[in-house]
Design an enzyme around this catalytic site. Sequence first.
Site, PDB file in Angstrom:
ATOM      1  CG  LEU A 127      -1.938  -1.095   1.381  1.00 27.94           C
ATOM      2  CD1 LEU A 127      -2.660  -0.977   2.723  1.00 27.94           C
ATOM      3  CD2 LEU A 127      -2.938  -1.072   0.240  1.00 27.94           C
ATOM      4  CG  ASP A 128       0.206   4.417  -2.711  1.00 29.36           C
ATOM      5  OD1 ASP A 128       1.056   3.688  -3.252  1.00 29.36           O
ATOM      6  OD2 ASP A 128      -0.754   4.931  -3.312  1.00 29.36           O
ATOM      7  NE  ARG A 129       4.191   9.222   2.733  1.00 28.00           N
ATOM      8  CZ  ARG A 129       4.579  10.093   1.787  1.00 28.00           C
ATOM      9  NH1 ARG A 129       5.815  10.064   1.330  1.00 28.00           N
ATOM     10  NH2 ARG A 129       3.721  10.992   1.325  1.00 28.00           N
ATOM     11  CB  THR A 131      -2.940   3.796   1.304  1.00 27.10           C
ATOM     12  OG1 THR A 131      -2.899   4.718   0.217  1.00 27.10           O
ATOM     13  CG2 THR A 131      -4.215   2.970   1.218  1.00 27.10           C
ATOM     14  NE  ARG A 273      -2.173   8.876  -4.065  1.00 29.04           N
ATOM     15  CZ  ARG A 273      -0.884   8.951  -3.769  1.00 29.04           C
ATOM     16  NH1 ARG A 273      -0.170   7.847  -3.596  1.00 29.04           N
ATOM     17  NH2 ARG A 273      -0.308  10.142  -3.663  1.00 29.04           N
TER      18      ARG A 273
END
Length: 339
Positions: A127-129, A131, A273
């Site tokens: 997952l993105d930082r 998220t 996003r």
Amino acid sequence: MTKVPLLFSPLAAALTTPPPARRLAAAATATAAGADQAPAMSAATGEYPVPVSPPYPAASKDVELRRAMTASSRSAAYSSAAVVFEDEWLAVVDKPAGVYCDALLSALPCSSGDAATRPNLHLANRLDRDTSGLMVITKCNKVAGKLVKAFTEHKVKKTYLALCIGYPPMWEKIKICSGHGRSKHGAWRVYAMSDVGRSLPGGSVVRDMNTRFEVLGINGKGQFRESSNLEIDETESITVQEKAADLTSNSDVKNSMILVRAYPQSGRTHQIRLHCQYLGFPIRGDVKYSGVIAWNGVDYDGHALHAESLSFVHPVTGLPVTFRSPLPSWANEFISTME
């Protein structure tokens, strides 16, 4: 299938007096314009396709650097992962926002102890930082290979919640199909569906990117509900072929607070996003993709995106399993105001 730019309503010009919101200025400076002109000129000679979403705002670099430094400190101090499920082959954990994925490996209880008996932990997904939400950690190479393959082949069903600020959509459910790739300067961008397969700077190619969305609430109006099978439901479909209207920087367009659920059908970097930005309602706090960094007097240190659920076939037992993450505070706050 509809092939249109996303100009949602002729009422846009009549919507005025947006609530207090602050976005980073779009990269419309001479430098940023020049960055986009180069791919445009290449496209004119048949070399590279032109992205249909805007470049990163110039000021986002400073914000992202500050957030990255904060996340590094948080990740170093992160010591106890929230385990949603665990057996001898894998663990499902709930990642907090603002923490890097790799920090979860050392935060599992089974990661400590004798090196001879310690499992070989591997991240099956990332997952993105900023998220939050569900991640799967496998405990041996064989299981890791099976689950990574399941994610890569899109056999894992995922849902996300996103709190967005922008133009209120005129639809309840939709599927958006576009291209995805890196522009000349390495930024992830949306491309026209017709550009899928074409070469990009750096040797990569435009790949397909498909997401289904459903609106759960707008400005406190709506009803939170469990996820549905949007693959079966009849859903309007939009195929991206050209640039979207720049609703996010238009002072005459109303800024609404919108809660959406996303069902990614592909696994592209920053997919949800990017599609939220293109649809005219960027995720709150998502400075890379036109999101507001302040809303109603509050500054935000990350974006409001949450990996809500995961469904897949267990790689060892063969049984279907579904896991859900507790809702983040921003989702609970919005839901509590819904009528």
